[in-house]
Design an enzyme around this catalytic site. Structure first.
Site, PDB file in Angstrom:
ATOM      1  N   PHE A 176      -7.327   2.074   5.568  1.00  0.00           N
ATOM      2  CA  PHE A 176      -6.610   0.848   5.233  1.00  0.00           C
ATOM      3  C   PHE A 176      -6.996  -0.365   6.069  1.00  0.00           C
ATOM      4  CE2 PHE A 176      -3.658   3.543   7.733  1.00  0.00           C
ATOM      5  CZ  PHE A 176      -3.543   2.759   8.871  1.00  0.00           C
ATOM      6  N   GLU A 210      -5.185   6.810   7.562  1.00  0.00           N
ATOM      7  CA  GLU A 210      -4.157   7.851   7.635  1.00  0.00           C
ATOM      8  C   GLU A 210      -4.735   9.098   6.947  1.00  0.00           C
ATOM      9  OE1 GLU A 210      -1.195   7.407   9.136  1.00  0.00           O
ATOM     10  OE2 GLU A 210       0.210   8.818   8.261  1.00  0.00           O
ATOM     11  N   LYS A 270       2.348   4.392   1.488  1.00  0.00           N
ATOM     12  CA  LYS A 270       2.517   4.860   2.865  1.00  0.00           C
ATOM     13  C   LYS A 270       2.401   6.380   2.850  1.00  0.00           C
ATOM     14  CE  LYS A 270       5.483   4.581   6.958  1.00  0.00           C
ATOM     15  NZ  LYS A 270       5.178   5.896   7.476  1.00  0.00           N
ATOM     16  N   GLU A 287       0.846  -1.203   0.000  1.00  0.00           N
ATOM     17  CA  GLU A 287       0.000   0.000   0.000  1.00  0.00           C
ATOM     18  C   GLU A 287       0.873   1.242   0.000  1.00  0.00           C
ATOM     19  OE1 GLU A 287      -2.461  -0.158   3.510  1.00  0.00           O
ATOM     20  OE2 GLU A 287      -3.592  -1.874   2.774  1.00  0.00           O
ATOM     21  N   ARG A 314      -2.267   9.123  11.869  1.00  0.00           N
ATOM     22  CA  ARG A 314      -3.194   8.013  12.003  1.00  0.00           C
ATOM     23  C   ARG A 314      -4.518   8.491  12.594  1.00  0.00           C
ATOM     24  NH1 ARG A 314      -0.760   2.473  12.766  1.00  0.00           N
ATOM     25  NH2 ARG A 314      -2.532   1.080  12.608  1.00  0.00           N
ATOM     26  N   LYS A 322       7.118  -1.400   7.098  1.00  0.00           N
ATOM     27  CA  LYS A 322       7.236  -0.150   6.344  1.00  0.00           C
ATOM     28  C   LYS A 322       8.563  -0.094   5.600  1.00  0.00           C
ATOM     29  CE  LYS A 322       8.804   2.050  10.542  1.00  0.00           C
ATOM     30  NZ  LYS A 322       8.692   3.073  11.539  1.00  0.00           N
ATOM     31  N   ARG A 360      -3.454   8.302  17.157  1.00  0.00           N
ATOM     32  CA  ARG A 360      -2.812   7.071  17.612  1.00  0.00           C
ATOM     33  C   ARG A 360      -2.485   7.110  19.094  1.00  0.00           C
ATOM     34  NH1 ARG A 360       2.506   6.019  14.767  1.00  0.00           N
ATOM     35  NH2 ARG A 360       3.180   5.166  16.739  1.00  0.00           N
TER      36      ARG A 360
HETATM   37  P1  AMP Z   1       6.038   5.001  11.154  1.00  0.00           P
HETATM   38  O1  AMP Z   1       5.264   6.107  11.815  1.00  0.00           O
HETATM   39  O2  AMP Z   1       7.181   5.477  10.332  1.00  0.00           O
HETATM   40  O3  AMP Z   1       6.399   3.908  12.138  1.00  0.00           O
HETATM   41  O4  AMP Z   1       5.069   4.281  10.106  1.00  0.00           O
HETATM   42  C1  AMP Z   1       3.859   3.700  10.480  1.00  0.00           C
HETATM   43  C2  AMP Z   1       2.742   4.692  10.264  1.00  0.00           C
HETATM   44  O5  AMP Z   1       2.517   4.937   8.876  1.00  0.00           O
HETATM   45  C3  AMP Z   1       1.397   4.226  10.731  1.00  0.00           C
HETATM   46  O6  AMP Z   1       1.252   4.386  12.122  1.00  0.00           O
HETATM   47  C4  AMP Z   1       0.436   5.103   9.962  1.00  0.00           C
HETATM   48  O7  AMP Z   1       0.194   6.289  10.690  1.00  0.00           O
HETATM   49  C5  AMP Z   1       1.208   5.471   8.710  1.00  0.00           C
HETATM   50  N1  AMP Z   1       0.641   4.941   7.449  1.00  0.00           N
HETATM   51  C6  AMP Z   1       0.609   5.612   6.290  1.00  0.00           C
HETATM   52  N2  AMP Z   1       0.046   4.881   5.319  1.00  0.00           N
HETATM   53  C7  AMP Z   1      -0.304   3.693   5.863  1.00  0.00           C
HETATM   54  C8  AMP Z   1      -0.921   2.509   5.354  1.00  0.00           C
HETATM   55  N3  AMP Z   1      -1.290   2.386   4.073  1.00  0.00           N
HETATM   56  N4  AMP Z   1      -1.105   1.490   6.222  1.00  0.00           N
HETATM   57  C9  AMP Z   1      -0.724   1.586   7.519  1.00  0.00           C
HETATM   58  N5  AMP Z   1      -0.147   2.669   8.042  1.00  0.00           N
HETATM   59  C10 AMP Z   1       0.071   3.730   7.239  1.00  0.00           C
END
Ligand code: AMP
Length: 583
Positions: free
Chosen positions: A364, A323, A272, A270, A277, A446, A293
């Site tokens: 998502f 998101e 990102k 997907e 969130r 990620k 979150r």
């Molecule tokens: P990180 O904050 O770098 O740990 O990345 C995880 C975060 O990416 C999640 O907590 C979401 O807020 C965000 N995110 C963005 N797009 C997506 C997606 N398609 N699925 C899940 N999380 C996503």
């Protein structure tokens, strides 16, 4: 329960750094506490007045507490201020000043845990004229009845500064030990090592406790349920529309190959999105609530999202995971998180801001549909529900862009496409996995091209020199260990503008930090850990200077992370991990 019993436990907890000993101390206390009092007791043990998901805060400034201390101790303002300066710690100052009181026992009533909680919980609701006096009185009343040691803990609780090392891990274990220790055959040998007689029983109990916590975010409720209804009761706790659930977290991969190995093939890839969130709740009556979150209710801040959910998502009673990304109205280009972060905290002019910085919601996942939990359904099924119920409209609400593929090449192309569209990277997801609230279990991976930044808590600051003398212009930042203890990793003073109007500035940071000042020594201040900032750096080095054992080279403030709480900042193991990777 007498507050003195709790104060005694705080003292014991402070006197050891050993996690197992802490767990044993807490477990003992839980066993002794009547079930009806567990909720209150556990919150106070965590240094909290409200559960995580409740946004209420005591809203009491250090100055007001000082007034209460003066009233309760009968000391002069000068003496009280002197004591505060000398100790640099208002809790300690209260202890010392109240220790000087004569005939303490003649006038005081014995404090109970309930009385302390009852008074503290009245604080957030008070506003308007006379509220300062009433707040002072509520605190002074407690301090008058408190022993000096109790006063210290009351003050630290009001300031949200009580840190006796009760982390999520030790509380969870303590609830297991207190309630299911016998079945699991747990014994603590020399306070140094646990032995578990029956692994199966232990795992069952531990996962029931953890599962209940992930759904309620309230160890008070979990402790009470464990004591009164046992494992079955814990397992029967379900998600509730309107009460936020911890979100599932992602782990990081460096390459597509590594990501695919973690989630298996075929995998879902997907976009990102670089936003924040949002957990969207809709109840059977059509009421919509939005949570970040960190479980903060942001419904008021995003009226347009509420409207979109009403018109564009079919069905009632559901919980969606999504998101929200900001975009430029004219060009439609996505904006980085930092440009929309101001929307999260905004209390006024909301409609105008929504107009200026619109967001697109990318759904998502679904955690609950038609009032029933979907947590155990495989992701592929949950994703289908999302597609069925979200009537997508670009720049409003859509289901996150995705492909399902087993090909590294195809996923690589999708990754490029995502970056080109202005996103951060991609997520890879395991199609047959359940949704695990609060967990970083590898069901979601990620991938992003840039070096990981750190989200750190500001724990101190320094007044500037010369023309910067009215600004706090250098910030001490900390990560956390597994028990939530904050450990400094350095100081950061670049990345901010001087002028107020151009975004994040020294003046702006000073405004945010000044009310959080807990003590001052010369130019140095220590602040209540509330603010989370995202920090960029060139390198991580080992360093004896800071409690974490690491220091950041050339750190820069990238922005505020208003969507993150102190318990969500980067962990020491993340810092260690990045340190090793860069080598
Ligand atoms: P990180 O904050 O770098 O740990 O990345 C995880 C975060 O990416 C999640 O907590 C979401 O807020 C965000 N995110 C963005 N797009 C997506 C997606 N398609 N699925 C899940 N999380 C996503």
């Amino acid at each position: 329960m007498k507050y003195s019993q709790l104060a005694d436990v705080y003292r014991k907890l402070e006197s050891t750094t050993k996690r197992l000993q802490k767990t044993a101390i807490i477990a003992e206390l839980l066993k002794k506490t009547p079930a009806a009092e567990l909720e209150t007791l556990v919150l106070l043990l965590e240094g909290k007045i409200f559960p995580n998901w409740d946004a209420s805060e005591s809203g009491v400034a250090a100055k007001l507490i000082l007034k209460a201390i003066i009233a309760a101790s009968g000391e002069s303002r000068e003496r009280a201020e002197h004591e505060w300066k000398k100790t640099g710690d208002l809790g300690k100052a209260a202890e010392n000043l109240l220790g000087k009181r004569k005939q303490h026992t003649l006038f005081s009533r014995e404090l109970t845990v309930e009385k302390v909680m009852a008074n503290l919980r009245k604080l957030p609701g008070m506003e308007g004229s006379g509220s300062v006096e009433r707040k002072t009185q509520l605190i002074a009343e407690l301090l008058t009845s408190a022993t000096p040691a109790e006063a210290k803990y009351v003050v630290k609780t009001v300031l949200s500064e009580l840190r006796v090392g009760v982390g999520e891990g030790s509380l969870r274990d303590a609830i297991v030990w207190a309630n299911f220790g016998k079945q699991a055959g747990i014994s603590l040998e020399d306070g140094e090592e646990v032995s578990i007689g029956n692994r199966e029983e232990y795992t069952k109990a531990a996962s029931a406790v953890q599962g209940a916590y992930d759904l309620t975010n309230d160890f008070g409720v979990v402790a009470e349920t464990a004591a009164t209804k046992g494992i079955r009761g814990l397992q029967a706790i379900s998600l509730k529309i309107g009460t936020p659930i911890k979100v599932m977290l992602a782990i990081k991969a460096d390459t597509i190959k590594e990501g695919i190995e973690t989630v298996g093939v075929p995998a879902e890839a997907e976009f990102k999105y670089d936003g924040f969130r949002v957990q969207i709740h809709k109840d059977a009556k059509g009421g919509i609530t939005l949570f970040t979150r960190r479980l903060e209710d942001v419904t008021k801040q995003f009226p347009e999202v509420v409207a979109m959910v009403k018109t564009h998502v079919k069905g009632d009673s559901f919980i969606l995971d999504s998101e929200a990304v900001g975009y430029e109205r004219k060009s439609g280009k996505y904006l980085a998180f930092q440009s929309i972060s101001q929307r999260i905290k905004r209390k006024y002019g909301i409609e105008k801001l929504a107009e200026e910085i619109p967001v697109e919601v990318n759904v998502f996942d679904v955690l609950c549909y038609k009032g029933e939990s979907c947590l155990h359904k495989p992701f592929s099924e949950r994703r289908k529900i999302v597609e069925r119920i979200v009537r997508g409209e670009e720049k409003k609400i859509v289901s996150a862009r995705h492909i399902i593929s087993s090909s590294e090449k195809e996923i690589g192309d999708f990754y490029k496409k995502s970056l080109k569209a202005g996103n951060e990277g991609i997520m890879l997801k395991k199609l047959d996995a359940p949704y695990k609230p609060g967990a970083r279990v590898g069901y979601m991976v990620k991938l992003k091209p840039v070096m990981e930044t750190l989200d750190l808590a500001i724990v101190g600051a320094e007044w500037g020199e010369g023309k910067r003398s009215s600004w706090l212009s250098s910030y001490a930042v900390a990560c956390q260990d597994d028990d939530g203890n904050l450990l400094e990793v350095g100081r950061v003073s670049t990345g901010l503008k001087e002028k107020d109007e151009e975004g994040l500035s020294f003046a702006g940071m000073t405004r945010l930090l000044e009310p959080l000042i807990a003590s001052e020594k010369g130019k140095e201040v220590s602040v209540k850990p509330k603010l989370v900032i995202e920090v960029d750096y060139e390198e991580i080095q080992k360093s004896p200077t800071y409690a974490s054992g690491y220091a950041l080279r050339f750190p820069r403030v990238k922005g505020l992370r208003e969507d993150k709480g102190i318990d969500e900042i980067s962990t020491l193991s993340m810092v260690e991990g990045f340190y090793k990777k860069q080598k």
